[in-house]
Scaffold this active site. Structure first.
Site: not given
Ligand code: IVH
Length: 702
Positions: A44-46, A94, A127, A299
């Site tokens: 680990d040290a190396a 997105l 998200k 969405k």
């Molecule tokens: S919807 C067709 N919902 O964000 C739409 N994405 O920047 C598909 N992500 O690749 C994505 N939380 O990995 C959606 N509540 C959420 C999300 C989400 C994280 C990520 C996902 C996507 C990325 C896009």
């Protein structure tokens, strides 16, 4: 080898580059032994010494930091180790909104596209800052689990995903085919505990929960993944044999009922105010959630509206990510370097005292351009505020004026290219807007060695020719030796080497041997036939990146067709230009740039030389099974069932070209009430005229 023994302070730049390469390989080898085989080959040290030396060299020569630098990575990047899974339905990304105005614009765009007076309902949900995965169930059994990859295909990590506690292996009452998509992530508590364990074992700590989740999911050995506390939130789907619901809310509820974890913080909102209120609510409870989120996703709730809205490029029109403001940190600006890009743009790069922001150590940031430096009055020696959002390049937000050293001088932006030719660098006047371009660009074009070198590096990049054994470093060496000055030269290396024209012969050079030379030539030969999209991307046409190249490839199908159209498009009145402009996702900037590229003599010569060596393969054209694929359609008069934008997007989605005026090449004129001169012209030319309903019947929609 002697370089390895030198003090970091004594290394020349060339020594340092060679050593960083050696360290990257060696550390990767030990990582593989350690993580994949659980059989460390050094102490680990190396191992720590190797990593420390890599860091020391990188901090002295930050510009030499490699893409595969061990300091950017913990564990292995096993992409080559997993098999590939083609996603039945692409996994999209997105679009982003950064402020309330962007959200209002997004909602307005949707209303306009659908011709709605009032706003449709939206869902708003966290998200999650993890990595997305797709789970395919057939007759209720989990058969495949994959990472997102490039959205079209990802890595097969089924065994690893099966170890995630909230991913069911069996479902009761699910559609026969169900692809569930969502985010794999790690909670704050689990992340902290994992890093304590890592440290106890003398292993490197993970930088942030997302890296930990990614590193854990992509372990070769699923028993290691099983020891990592990963979680999964379901929020979307791919292929389905029957619909889950009529709304996003309903579909997510159904996923919850099937046994998936779904996020409790999803709300259904009927107004922009309600959306923004939910955003603020989540922002204020962000720190208490126990896992990382980096924004809120909105969405359109009704799935039939989602379907009508469709996609642009890689992102749905019906969803957007409203990002939280970026994290900030303060540090010292040590120097401003000028980098020359592939198209000659001089980009100022801030060299910073390394600082942690948003979970990673940052030592470089972009200063964008000359005006930006002047506007911020950034000076070497200044203390600056830095921000970093998600994966974007860190930016300097402002200068802390009361910490400015007395002797700090305003930065003088160079007016000559830093390349050995010292060509003048100028800011062009945009004839249309009358404004000066913000970019200062080297006028050397083909003569400027920096531009040529960047161009060659792009040519052999991962998303272009991707020739194994021919990376940036090798290209730079061939370039400096005057052996590869243009892309075609790569393909004549073997013949020239065999003819004794390379001196010393390749196999006798440092870093090369008989095997690596023959491997290189085999890898080069493998690329004599290449996908059209990669080929177009490799040309390095301004404004044409991976996505646009793909669009051009699928629109034209063959190199011959594309080149013919691109050459003809130089004439502003040509139908070829009009047809190219009608491709969804392309605008005036791209089309002008494509036309200008082909009109330039040097480019045409370099292309012909390249085409003597390489053959671009035909691309699959969009939806070739649709009756309107490849046809040219013109819409006129008022449409009653759709807005013009929606009609156009649908037609293009089916592979049709949408043109603005009728010509001998028009296949269909779709005429609504009030059609005038276009209708007359179409009738005169004998073009098929359809009502809106007839058009819908033709494309199999009602
Ligand atoms: S919807 C067709 N919902 O964000 C739409 N994405 O920047 C598909 N992500 O690749 C994505 N939380 O990995 C959606 N509540 C959420 C999300 C989400 C994280 C990520 C996902 C996507 C990325 C896009």
């Amino acid at each position: 080898m002697s370089a390895a023994l030198k003090d970091v302070d004594q290394l020349t730049e060339a020594d340092a580059a060679a050593e960083l390469e050696r360290l990257a390989k060696e550390i990767a080898k030990h990582d593989k032994a350690y993580y994949a085989k659980d059989a460390p080959t050094i102490s680990d040290a190396a191992y720590d010494d190797l990593r420390q030396r890599n860091l020391d060299i990188e901090s002295r020569f930050p510009q030499l930091k490699r893409h595969d630098s061990p300091s950017e990575r913990v564990g292995i990047a096993p992409s080559a180790q997993f098999s590939e899974v083609k996603h039945a339905v692409p996994m999209l990304s997105l679009g982003n909104a950064f402020n309330d105005g962007d959200v209002e614009d997004f909602v307005d765009r949707i209303k306009r596209f659908l011709n709605l007076e009032t706003m449709p309902a939206f869902t708003a949900e966290p998200k999650i800052d993890g990595l997305s995965a797709s789970l395919r169930y057939e007759k209720g059994v989990l058969v495949t689990g994959a990472t997102r990859g490039d959205g079209r295909s990802g890595e097969n990590v089924t065994a690893n995903l099966k170890t995630v506690a909230d991913i069911p292996h069996h479902l009761e009452g699910a559609p026969d085919v169900l692809e569930v998509r969502g985010e794999v992530y790690m909670s704050h508590a689990d992340f902290a505990a994992l890093n304590v364990r890592q440290e106890e074992l003398g292993k490197p700590a993970y930088k942030n929960p997302r890296n930990a989740a990614a590193g854990s999911l992509r372990q070769i050995d699923p028993t290691i993944t099983a020891q990592r506390p990963l979680r999964f939130f379901a929020y979307a789907w791919g292929e389905l044999s029957e619909p889950l619901s009529e709304t996003q809310t309903g579909a997510v509820a159904r996923l919850g009922a099937l046994g998936f974890s779904v996020n409790a913080d999803m709300a259904r909102c009927d107004s922009v105010d309600a959306i923004l209120a939910h955003y603020r609510g989540l922002e204020s409870k962000r720190a208490q959630l126990g896992y990382d989120i980096d924004g809120v996703v909105y969405k359109v709730d009704r799935l039939d509206l989602q379907e009508r809205l469709g996609f642009v490029s890689r992102a749905p029109r019906w969803a957007i990510a409203h990002k939280f403001p970026a994290e900030k940190a303060t540090t010292v600006l040590k120097a401003i370097d000028i980098q020359v890009g592939r198209t000659g743009t001089l980009t100022p790069v801030a060299k910073l005292e390394p600082v942690t922001v948003g979970g990673v150590v940052v030592s470089n940031a972009t200063l964008h351009n000359e005006d930006e430096i002047a506007r911020k009055d950034a000076r070497v020696g200044d203390t600056v505020v830095l921000q970093r959002a998600g994966d974007v390049i860190p930016q300097i937000v402002e200068v802390v004026l009361d910490k400015r050293p007395a002797d700090a001088e305003p930065f003088e932006f160079p007016t000559i290219c830093p390349c050995p030719l010292k060509t003048p660098a100028i800011r062009e006047l945009n004839e249309k807007s009358g404004a000066t371009d913000v970019r200062r660009r080297c006028t050397g074009e083909f003569a400027c060695p920096y531009q040529r070198m960047e161009h060659l590096k792009h040519f052999v990049g991962r998303k272009t020719f991707d020739i194994e054994g021919l990376g940036e470093k090798q290209i730079a060496a061939f370039f400096e030796a005057n052996e590869v000055r243009a892309p075609a030269d790569i393909f004549t290396l073997k013949v020239r080497n065999e003819a004794g024209e390379l001196s010393p012969p390749l196999a006798e050079r440092e870093g090369w041997g008989e095997t690596s030379v023959s491997n290189l030539f085999a890898a080069i030969d493998e690329r004599r036939s290449i996908a059209l999209a990669r080929f177009i991307n490799a040309l390095g046409i301004r404004h044409v990146g991976e996505e646009t190249a793909r669009l051009l490839a699928t629109s034209y199908g063959s190199w011959a067709e594309f080149r013919r159209a691109a050459e003809a498009a130089a004439d502003p009145a040509s139908t070829e230009r009009e047809t190219m402009l009608a491709i969804d996702g392309l605008g005036e900037t791209v089309v002008s740039s494509v036309a200008a590229f082909f009109a330039e003599r040097h480019n045409a010569e370099a292309l012909d030389a390249l085409l003597a060596e390489v053959t671009p393969e035909d691309a699959e054209q969009n939806s070739s099974d649709s009756p309107v694929a490849g046809k040219t359609v013109v819409f006129t008069g008022s449409l009653e069932r759709f807005t013009r934008d929606e009609a156009k997007a649908r037609a293009q989605g089916l592979g049709a070209k949408v043109a603005g005026s009728v010509s001998g090449k028009t296949d269909y004129l779709v005429a609504g009430p009030g059609a005038g001169s276009k209708l007359k012209k179409a009738t005169d030319l004998g073009v098929a005229v359809l009502t809106e309903d007839e058009w819908l019947a033709l494309i199999g929609s009602s």
